[in-house]
Scaffold this motif. Sequence first.
Motif, PDB file in Angstrom:
ATOM      1  N   LEU A 119       2.297  -9.557  -1.865  1.00  0.00           N
ATOM      2  CA  LEU A 119       1.354 -10.616  -1.500  1.00  0.00           C
ATOM      3  C   LEU A 119      -0.093 -10.140  -1.459  1.00  0.00           C
ATOM      4  N   TYR A 120      -0.345  -8.938  -1.923  1.00  0.00           N
ATOM      5  CA  TYR A 120      -1.704  -8.441  -2.108  1.00  0.00           C
ATOM      6  C   TYR A 120      -2.531  -8.481  -0.810  1.00  0.00           C
ATOM      7  N   GLY A 121      -1.891  -8.136   0.293  1.00  0.00           N
ATOM      8  CA  GLY A 121      -2.608  -8.090   1.566  1.00  0.00           C
ATOM      9  C   GLY A 121      -3.122  -9.444   2.015  1.00  0.00           C
ATOM     10  N   LEU A 122      -2.435 -10.507   1.690  1.00  0.00           N
ATOM     11  CA  LEU A 122      -2.873 -11.876   1.957  1.00  0.00           C
ATOM     12  C   LEU A 122      -3.248 -12.098   3.425  1.00  0.00           C
ATOM     13  N   ARG A 123      -4.419 -12.699   3.629  1.00  0.00           N
ATOM     14  CA  ARG A 123      -4.856 -13.131   4.957  1.00  0.00           C
ATOM     15  C   ARG A 123      -5.893 -14.224   4.774  1.00  0.00           C
ATOM     16  N   GLN A 124      -6.376 -14.789   5.866  1.00  0.00           N
ATOM     17  CA  GLN A 124      -7.418 -15.796   5.769  1.00  0.00           C
ATOM     18  C   GLN A 124      -8.672 -15.335   6.480  1.00  0.00           C
ATOM     19  N   LEU A 125      -9.820 -15.772   5.970  1.00  0.00           N
ATOM     20  CA  LEU A 125     -11.081 -15.426   6.586  1.00  0.00           C
ATOM     21  C   LEU A 125     -11.262 -16.209   7.887  1.00  0.00           C
ATOM     22  N   LYS A 126     -11.877 -15.560   8.847  1.00  0.00           N
ATOM     23  CA  LYS A 126     -12.225 -16.244  10.090  1.00  0.00           C
ATOM     24  C   LYS A 126     -13.524 -17.018   9.883  1.00  0.00           C
ATOM     25  N   ILE A 127     -13.737 -18.025  10.699  1.00  0.00           N
ATOM     26  CA  ILE A 127     -14.931 -18.859  10.623  1.00  0.00           C
ATOM     27  C   ILE A 127     -15.735 -18.681  11.902  1.00  0.00           C
ATOM     28  N   GLY A 128     -17.016 -18.368  11.751  1.00  0.00           N
ATOM     29  CA  GLY A 128     -17.862 -18.181  12.930  1.00  0.00           C
ATOM     30  C   GLY A 128     -19.047 -19.132  12.928  1.00  0.00           C
ATOM     31  N   GLY A 129     -19.332 -19.723  14.079  1.00  0.00           N
ATOM     32  CA  GLY A 129     -20.544 -20.519  14.243  1.00  0.00           C
ATOM     33  C   GLY A 129     -20.512 -21.902  13.659  1.00  0.00           C
ATOM     34  N   TYR A 130     -19.323 -22.379  13.249  1.00  0.00           N
ATOM     35  CA  TYR A 130     -19.214 -23.724  12.682  1.00  0.00           C
ATOM     36  C   TYR A 130     -18.386 -24.568  13.634  1.00  0.00           C
ATOM     37  N   GLN A 131     -18.890 -25.729  14.007  1.00  0.00           N
ATOM     38  CA  GLN A 131     -18.296 -26.516  15.083  1.00  0.00           C
ATOM     39  C   GLN A 131     -17.412 -27.666  14.599  1.00  0.00           C
ATOM     40  N   ASP A 132     -17.153 -27.753  13.309  1.00  0.00           N
ATOM     41  CA  ASP A 132     -16.352 -28.848  12.776  1.00  0.00           C
ATOM     42  C   ASP A 132     -15.182 -28.266  11.991  1.00  0.00           C
ATOM     43  N   ASP A 185     -18.458  -8.595   5.936  1.00  0.00           N
ATOM     44  CA  ASP A 185     -17.359  -7.781   5.424  1.00  0.00           C
ATOM     45  C   ASP A 185     -16.648  -7.004   6.528  1.00  0.00           C
ATOM     46  N   ASN A 186     -17.369  -6.588   7.533  1.00  0.00           N
ATOM     47  CA  ASN A 186     -16.770  -5.763   8.591  1.00  0.00           C
ATOM     48  C   ASN A 186     -15.734  -6.530   9.398  1.00  0.00           C
ATOM     49  N   THR A 187     -16.001  -7.796   9.643  1.00  0.00           N
ATOM     50  CA  THR A 187     -15.090  -8.605  10.461  1.00  0.00           C
ATOM     51  C   THR A 187     -14.312  -9.633   9.652  1.00  0.00           C
ATOM     52  N   GLU A 188     -14.589  -9.716   8.338  1.00  0.00           N
ATOM     53  CA  GLU A 188     -14.007 -10.740   7.474  1.00  0.00           C
ATOM     54  C   GLU A 188     -14.169 -12.125   8.094  1.00  0.00           C
ATOM     55  N   THR A 189     -15.399 -12.380   8.541  1.00  0.00           N
ATOM     56  CA  THR A 189     -15.746 -13.653   9.164  1.00  0.00           C
ATOM     57  C   THR A 189     -16.833 -14.334   8.348  1.00  0.00           C
ATOM     58  N   LEU A 190     -16.650 -15.611   8.080  1.00  0.00           N
ATOM     59  CA  LEU A 190     -17.678 -16.414   7.449  1.00  0.00           C
ATOM     60  C   LEU A 190     -18.626 -16.918   8.523  1.00  0.00           C
ATOM     61  N   GLU A 191     -19.884 -16.487   8.454  1.00  0.00           N
ATOM     62  CA  GLU A 191     -20.885 -16.887   9.436  1.00  0.00           C
ATOM     63  C   GLU A 191     -21.661 -18.084   8.898  1.00  0.00           C
ATOM     64  N   TYR A 192     -21.710 -19.140   9.688  1.00  0.00           N
ATOM     65  CA  TYR A 192     -22.345 -20.388   9.266  1.00  0.00           C
ATOM     66  C   TYR A 192     -23.836 -20.195   9.022  1.00  0.00           C
TER      67      TYR A 192
END
Length: 406
Positions: A119-132, A185-192
Amino acid sequence: MAQNFRGPRAIVWAVIALATGIFYQAILHNIIFDTIGIGREIQPIDDFPWSCNRLRHPLIEGCEDIWLDSEGRKLYATCTSLDTRMAWCPGGNKYNISARSRTDHIAVLDIDQPGSNGLYGLRQLKIGGYQDYLDLVGFDVRRIKGQLRFWLVNHRPPIDQATGEFLDASVVGANSTVEIFDLNDNTETLEYVKTIASDAILTPNNLAVEEDGLAFVVTNDHNKKVGKFRDLEMLFGGGSLTYCRSDTGKCYIAAKEGFSFANGIVRDKNGLYYVAHSVTGHITIHKMVNGQLLKIDEIHTGYPLDNLSLDTDGNLIAAAFPDPIVSRKSLTDPYNFTSPATVLAVNKIARQIKERGGKNTEVLKIVEDRDAKSLPSATIAVHDAESRRLILAGIFSPFITICEHI
């Protein structure tokens, strides 16, 4: 006396015959042979030099679009549950807001590291700073100052600003926007970063971003968000291109004529935009001239199209539907039915357009799966030029497929 009416009557019939001929040539011929595909030969996947493997996991179902980071060797995909896709898909006239799972996400795979489970290390990105909540379809990514920035088409449900209650989306349409995020990249978080909202982002399907990230172009697949005659646009044409600025948030319609369900879009390094027309199977080429996206050429593929991608060698890849009538079944029973799929390529497209022009451009069929043995009901295909692999996903597919060239 009767002879006096022969002239006018003959003229009437001549006009009818002429109108019928024009309608056949302009619309009906294309629908019969290109859109529906009467007489089209669909080949089995065994005819092609690929070994394909389906990857199944809840995180990679319902993936409408994918993007390959060739430098970072990661694959990103906008995915959600198929139950959500079947309930809430404004582009397909599905408006059941209450049935949304609110689990839309961006999945990520390490494309060179399959791991013990494949599964090629499958994971999902976290979402930061988005309220919807995100309701994701097409997207694009650019590396800006060493960091990945994401532009996401978001089909948010419409809300009454006074009460906070949902409005009837079948009446007013989706509240579609483009959301911009930076990837940590360090936290694999999408920052709004910001939301781009505009009346010109009407019925967004996908988008393409300029190299510096300052501007992007959105495909609107319809002329109207909703309406009684909206589906007739599949016959008579519909859609437009919207030009937006990421810095100012300003948008406007930059092209609105000659579209037939404007779908996938990519931009090459020369500043040319390639737009897929789902109904006609055409790919139009557009150039920004005096603030308008003028069509400068056109390629006829002969297949209904969805999303486009460009590999690092400058080859254009298109996901196509060889049997769109059969494909409709996968929209209603995606867990149990997979439709045939085709992937087309225009190698070195920029050079071909310059040297040959659109009419003489060579369109290649690089893989096809008549019996739906391996490929998904694909809405996107990308080619990894480094490893010579194809990766395919579909908005109504419970899996993605990775094909190795053999």
